[in-house]
Scaffold this motif. Structure first.
Motif, PDB file in Angstrom:
ATOM      1  N   TRP A   1       0.834  -1.196   0.000  1.00  0.00           N
ATOM      2  CA  TRP A   1       0.000   0.000   0.000  1.00  0.00           C
ATOM      3  C   TRP A   1       0.872   1.250   0.000  1.00  0.00           C
ATOM      4  O   TRP A   1       0.597   2.224  -0.685  1.00  0.00           O
ATOM      5  N   ILE A   2       1.942   1.215   0.785  1.00  0.00           N
ATOM      6  CA  ILE A   2       2.770   2.421   0.871  1.00  0.00           C
ATOM      7  C   ILE A   2       3.675   2.565  -0.341  1.00  0.00           C
ATOM      8  O   ILE A   2       3.791   3.636  -0.919  1.00  0.00           O
ATOM      9  N   TYR A   3       4.320   1.496  -0.756  1.00  0.00           N
ATOM     10  CA  TYR A   3       5.353   1.609  -1.779  1.00  0.00           C
ATOM     11  C   TYR A   3       4.906   1.203  -3.170  1.00  0.00           C
ATOM     12  O   TYR A   3       5.702   1.197  -4.089  1.00  0.00           O
ATOM     13  N   GLY A   4       3.651   0.836  -3.322  1.00  0.00           N
ATOM     14  CA  GLY A   4       3.205   0.355  -4.633  1.00  0.00           C
ATOM     15  C   GLY A   4       2.729   1.445  -5.565  1.00  0.00           C
ATOM     16  O   GLY A   4       2.179   1.144  -6.612  1.00  0.00           O
ATOM     17  N   GLY A   5       2.917   2.721  -5.200  1.00  0.00           N
ATOM     18  CA  GLY A   5       2.398   3.790  -6.035  1.00  0.00           C
ATOM     19  C   GLY A   5       0.889   3.833  -5.937  1.00  0.00           C
ATOM     20  O   GLY A   5       0.306   3.318  -4.980  1.00  0.00           O
ATOM     21  N   ASP A   6       0.256   4.467  -6.915  1.00  0.00           N
ATOM     22  CA  ASP A   6      -1.208   4.470  -6.910  1.00  0.00           C
ATOM     23  C   ASP A   6      -1.682   3.064  -7.214  1.00  0.00           C
ATOM     24  O   ASP A   6      -1.317   2.488  -8.241  1.00  0.00           O
ATOM     25  N   LEU A   7      -2.487   2.496  -6.320  1.00  0.00           N
ATOM     26  CA  LEU A   7      -2.827   1.089  -6.463  1.00  0.00           C
ATOM     27  C   LEU A   7      -3.768   0.862  -7.637  1.00  0.00           C
ATOM     28  O   LEU A   7      -4.785   1.537  -7.776  1.00  0.00           O
ATOM     29  N   THR A   8      -3.411  -0.117  -8.452  1.00  0.00           N
ATOM     30  CA  THR A   8      -4.288  -0.520  -9.543  1.00  0.00           C
ATOM     31  C   THR A   8      -5.258  -1.562  -8.998  1.00  0.00           C
ATOM     32  O   THR A   8      -5.139  -1.986  -7.842  1.00  0.00           O
ATOM     33  N   ALA A   9      -6.188  -1.984  -9.833  1.00  0.00           N
ATOM     34  CA  ALA A   9      -7.134  -3.010  -9.394  1.00  0.00           C
ATOM     35  C   ALA A   9      -6.386  -4.264  -8.964  1.00  0.00           C
ATOM     36  O   ALA A   9      -6.730  -4.913  -7.967  1.00  0.00           O
ATOM     37  N   LEU A  10      -5.323  -4.578  -9.697  1.00  0.00           N
ATOM     38  CA  LEU A  10      -4.521  -5.765  -9.366  1.00  0.00           C
ATOM     39  C   LEU A  10      -3.921  -5.618  -7.972  1.00  0.00           C
ATOM     40  O   LEU A  10      -3.964  -6.538  -7.151  1.00  0.00           O
ATOM     41  N   ASP A  11      -3.382  -4.419  -7.696  1.00  0.00           N
ATOM     42  CA  ASP A  11      -2.784  -4.192  -6.379  1.00  0.00           C
ATOM     43  C   ASP A  11      -3.824  -4.322  -5.281  1.00  0.00           C
ATOM     44  O   ASP A  11      -3.560  -4.918  -4.228  1.00  0.00           O
ATOM     45  N   TRP A  12      -5.004  -3.764  -5.541  1.00  0.00           N
ATOM     46  CA  TRP A  12      -6.046  -3.869  -4.531  1.00  0.00           C
ATOM     47  C   TRP A  12      -6.397  -5.329  -4.287  1.00  0.00           C
ATOM     48  O   TRP A  12      -6.598  -5.745  -3.148  1.00  0.00           O
ATOM     49  N   ALA A  13      -6.434  -6.107  -5.386  1.00  0.00           N
ATOM     50  CA  ALA A  13      -6.731  -7.526  -5.229  1.00  0.00           C
ATOM     51  C   ALA A  13      -5.701  -8.171  -4.313  1.00  0.00           C
ATOM     52  O   ALA A  13      -6.043  -8.950  -3.416  1.00  0.00           O
ATOM     53  N   ILE A  14      -4.430  -7.808  -4.517  1.00  0.00           N
ATOM     54  CA  ILE A  14      -3.387  -8.418  -3.682  1.00  0.00           C
ATOM     55  C   ILE A  14      -3.528  -7.969  -2.234  1.00  0.00           C
ATOM     56  O   ILE A  14      -3.437  -8.776  -1.306  1.00  0.00           O
ATOM     57  N   VAL A  15      -3.766  -6.677  -2.038  1.00  0.00           N
ATOM     58  CA  VAL A  15      -3.888  -6.165  -0.665  1.00  0.00           C
ATOM     59  C   VAL A  15      -5.041  -6.877   0.049  1.00  0.00           C
ATOM     60  O   VAL A  15      -4.896  -7.337   1.187  1.00  0.00           O
ATOM     61  N   VAL A  16      -6.172  -6.981  -0.646  1.00  0.00           N
ATOM     62  CA  VAL A  16      -7.338  -7.610  -0.025  1.00  0.00           C
ATOM     63  C   VAL A  16      -7.046  -9.086   0.253  1.00  0.00           C
ATOM     64  O   VAL A  16      -7.374  -9.623   1.312  1.00  0.00           O
ATOM     65  N   GLU A  17      -6.373  -9.728  -0.689  1.00  0.00           N
ATOM     66  CA  GLU A  17      -6.056 -11.145  -0.509  1.00  0.00           C
ATOM     67  C   GLU A  17      -5.139 -11.344   0.701  1.00  0.00           C
ATOM     68  O   GLU A  17      -5.393 -12.204   1.552  1.00  0.00           O
ATOM     69  N   LEU A  18      -4.101 -10.523   0.779  1.00  0.00           N
ATOM     70  CA  LEU A  18      -3.173 -10.642   1.903  1.00  0.00           C
ATOM     71  C   LEU A  18      -3.889 -10.369   3.225  1.00  0.00           C
ATOM     72  O   LEU A  18      -3.707 -11.094   4.209  1.00  0.00           O
ATOM     73  N   GLY A  19      -4.721  -9.319   3.208  1.00  0.00           N
ATOM     74  CA  GLY A  19      -5.466  -9.000   4.423  1.00  0.00           C
ATOM     75  C   GLY A  19      -6.373 -10.158   4.805  1.00  0.00           C
ATOM     76  O   GLY A  19      -6.482 -10.514   5.984  1.00  0.00           O
ATOM     77  N   GLY A  20      -7.005 -10.759   3.800  1.00  0.00           N
ATOM     78  CA  GLY A  20      -7.902 -11.877   4.062  1.00  0.00           C
ATOM     79  C   GLY A  20      -7.166 -13.064   4.648  1.00  0.00           C
ATOM     80  O   GLY A  20      -7.616 -13.681   5.624  1.00  0.00           O
TER      81      GLY A  20
END
Lengths: 338, 440
Positions: free
Chosen positions: A218-237
């Motif tokens: 979230w901090i270092y990934g730049g502006d999050l794309t849909a793919l990034d959000w998918a990863i963040v949500v997956e990791l959080g899950g």
């Protein structure tokens, strides 16, 4: 004044004072119930004496209700503790009835659990939201000295530990096969401390990795794309699911070392298709709450009251849901005990 | 009950890991290309070249002008060698109309530059912008900003601008180390934005008082690196814009400006090819980075070390971050910060082609820079780049610090509350940040 008591089917009942220590019939399950006496008269006698016919009918009812439970397929091999005739609960006081209440038979019955301790949970949510809000506002106001908010973090942490040891009671009571009632930790600091240590340990022993990865992205990934959000949500899950399961494992035999991947995998295997709740549904709700909470904390800077209200609501909902999920998982674990 | 086939687990695992795998494979790194020596050589020639109308080097176009601010890059960028900062006399005057309607009514672009000189045409004057403004082509800074008495350098009266236009000036920054700034990935600048927000308790992006900056996203999604308003994403873009706006050398990347005094002027063709622009970029990129030069005397040396510590302690480093990504000693976060009303200045030196969208809420984080927002200037080489601040209104470092408003208010207050000795230590530290060629 009326006497409040609970039938073994879980129905809340109410009777006029004149009915004390007399028999009546439960309007829901039709089983005879004894209205508690106002003063305990015969220690060891939980209900007023039954007539022989009533006794017979009661005994006939029991196996049937057990087979009903089977067909609902929620807990296939359910040993219903409160139904077992050899109940050896000695106390005849109304309080004893509460404790002797039956374990929930359907998943939706667990939904009622958090409402049994609603006052406590709501109070925790209010106090916590005030504490967290103050810390965030203090951070936003150039607080030069670190002391006040470190103290604040400690206080809020302690309250959080109390709140979560309360929620954990939902799990512990169900794992011990105790029926639905409001279970609270003792006021001694040991309970919440133990609980806090357990939560922390279970977090460090696993979920910390996906959580750190998600924060890093979230901090270092730049502006999050849909793919990034998918990863963040997956990791959080993944983090939330593992944390949840690890806490259950650690609670089962009250051993911290049970919070390891092997036990977690065994638990998932044991829960079979029900594992979808701790693995998918609960984490999804957890993520939603975290996001909502964060946006509430952000809103705090502009609209203190609205932000605080949102935060309190979010915490309240989080506490209620977690109490429900812990209770549900506890019941399932109890019923699938090998 | 028989469990699912093992291949299901494999499939689930694969699907779960796929996004992370794709992301890892496309993770942008620090990009840096070494420039070829002959490009640099050619670029240097163009950088120091005195351009003329119909210049032989500008084969396809009209050469210098029709309007320009100087005749060569080095005329402005010269402190401490070619590529350095510039003094007040070479300040660039910018304007912005308060509304699109206002600009349309006068038939002028919404924002732009009032050029100092004209070649073969009538010079641009403030009067061209608005009839209430005087016929001045090169207003001095104290005619544009109402500076407090101790900063005024002449007895000129400040021009009272009509509400429809806003005037401001830009001082020439040094270009040393531009290649390193160019190489900082967008995500690193956005990371600065995120960490500042988290640090201050999830503060809103446009805080009025907390040092919480924002990365400027250009309309194409890239993040601004260069310019006082972070208006350019890449060095090459800025160089193209500088060629067109400063010298009137139109190029395929940026058309040359039409004179405000003669909007119907038709350029004959491009003055520079893209290749020539790339050569200038290569030269600018080849400029060495500024250095940190500790003084010889041991007492000053320990002062500088103590000053650096103070710089962090009183909050300067919140915005003037020492390291950004893999670039060390930059002393900037490359984010826009709201610096308060006295430092406001709209308009743009080269076009920020985005206009505020009336349909979007005003606090949209992707808005173009507000008048009070400035990119934290890197402090490397600051000792050799006076005067300070965007329009050079601060002749000394002390003054520059004192004038920090808005999000910098608290840091400036902290500085003021230091003892005289501590203030001197901090200034001693700032004086160790020198241009690359610095000698004592």
């Amino acid at each position: 004044m009326s006497i409040k008591f609970i039938c073994s089917c879980g129905k809340h009942l109410r009777a006029r004072d004149e009915m004390a220590a007399r028999r009546s019939m439960c309007p829901r399950c039709g089983a005879p119930v004894g209205v508690p006496s106002l003063r305990p008269t015969h220690p060891g006698t939980p209900v007023a004496p039954l007539t022989p016919q009533e006794r017979l009918r009661l005994n006939r009812n029991k196996p049937r209700s057990a087979s009903e439970a089977l067909t609902t397929a929620i807990f296939p091999t359910l040993p219903l503790p409160a139904c077992s005739p050899s109940s050896n609960e000695p106390s005849p006081t109304p309080k004893a009835y509460r404790r002797r209440r039956q374990l929930e038979q359907h998943w939706y019955e667990c939904l009622a659990y958090p409402f049994l301790s609603r006052n406590v949970l709501v109070s925790f949510a209010l106090v916590l939201s005030v504490g967290m809000g103050s810390i965030v506002l203090a951070l936003q106001s150039f607080l030069q000295s670190r002391f006040p908010w470190i103290a604040g973090v400690v206080v809020v942490g302690l309250i959080l530990a109390y709140a979560y040891s309360t929620v954990e009671c939902a799990l512990a009571s169900a794992l011990a096969g105790k029926g639905a009632a409001s279970y609270l930790p003792t006021w001694s600091a040991a309970d919440p401390l133990k609980s806090g240590v357990r939560w922390l340990f279970c977090f460090v022993a696993g979920p910390i990795v996906p959580t750190s990865l998600a924060i890093y992205l979230w901090i270092y990934g730049g502006d999050l794309t849909a793919l990034d959000w998918a990863i963040v949500v997956e990791l959080g899950g993944v983090a939330a699911a593992y944390w949840f399961l690890a806490i259950i494992c650690a609670n089962q035999r009250n051993r911290l070392r049970d919070a390891n991947p092997v036990r977690v995998a065994q638990l998932v295997q044991r829960l079979k298709y029900r594992a979808i709740v701790p693995v998918l549904i609960a984490p999804a709700l957890a993520i939603a709450h975290v996001l909502l909470g964060l946006s509430a904390l952000t809103a705090l800077a502009q609209h203190v009251f609205a932000g605080w209200l949102l935060l309190a609501g979010c915490l309240c909902s989080a506490l209620f849901w977690s109490a429900f999920f812990f209770r549900l998982l506890g019941v399932w674990c109890y019923c699938t005990k090998p | 009950m028989k469990g699912p086939h093992w291949s299901w687990y494999l499939l689930i695992g694969f699907v779960a890991l796929a996004p992370a795998g794709i992301r890892l494979a496309t993770w942008p790194g620090f990009k840096q290309s070494a420039s070829e020596p002959q490009m640099v050589q050619a670029g240097q020639t163009l950088f120091v070249h005195e351009w003329k109308a119909h210049d032989p080097l500008a084969s396809g176009g009209d050469g210098l002008g029709p309007v320009c601010n100087a005749a060569s890059c080095v005329a402005c960028h010269n402190q401490g060698g070619p590529g350095g900062g510039g003094d007040l006399t070479h300040n660039v005057t910018t304007y912005v109309y308060r509304s699109d309607a206002e600009a349309a009514a006068r038939g002028k672009p919404r924002e732009g530059v009032v050029h100092a000189y004209a070649v073969n045409c009538a010079p641009e004057t403030l009067h061209d912008l608005h009839p209430e403004l005087p016929s001045l082509s090169r207003p001095s800074l104290d005619q544009i900003v109402n500076l407090p008495g101790n900063l005024r350098s002449s007895s000129n009266h400040c021009i009272v601008a009509p509400p429809a236009v806003r005037l401001s000036q830009r001082n020439t920054p040094a270009l040393f180390g531009a290649r390193l700034i160019d190489g900082i990935p967008d995500r690193v600048i956005i990371a600065n934005e995120r960490t500042q927000r988290v640090r201050w308790g999830l503060a809103p992006k446009k805080s009025e008082s907390l040092p919480v900056g924002r990365a400027l996203r250009l309309p194409d999604g890239r993040v601004g690196h260069f310019g006082w308003k972070a208006q350019s994403a890449r060095l090459a873009d800025f160089v193209q814009a500088a060629c067109a706006n400063e010298l009137g050398l139109g190029n395929p990347g940026q058309a040359q400006p039409r004179p405000l005094s003669n909007p119907s002027y038709q350029p004959v063709g491009y003055d520079l090819t893209l290749e020539q622009c790339d050569q200038i970029t290569a030269f600018v990129a080849s400029l060495p980075r500024p250095i940190e030069k500790l003084p010889e005397a041991p007492s000053l040396r320990s002062d500088a070390v103590a000053g650096k510590e103070l710089f962090h302690r009183i909050g300067c480093a919140d915005c003037h971050m020492p390291n950004v990504g893999s670039v060390e000693g930059l002393y900037s976060d490359l984010l826009l910060h709201d610096m308060g009303q006295p430092l406001e200045g709209g308009g743009s030196y080269n076009d920020v082609p985005q206009q505020p969208d009336p349909n979007k809420p005003p606090s949209d984080p992707n808005d173009p820079p507000q008048p009070g927002e400035w990119r934290t200037p890197p402090l490397w080489g600051v000792a050799d780049s006076a005067p300070y601040l965007h329009d050079g209104r601060a002749p000394t470092l002390e003054k520059a610090i004192e004038l920090h408003g808005g999000q910098g208010t608290q840091a400036a207050r902290n500085f003021a509350s230091l003892s005289k000795a501590e203030q001197d230590q901090l200034l001693t530290f700032l004086r160790t940040l020198r241009a690359p060629s610095a000698s004592d």
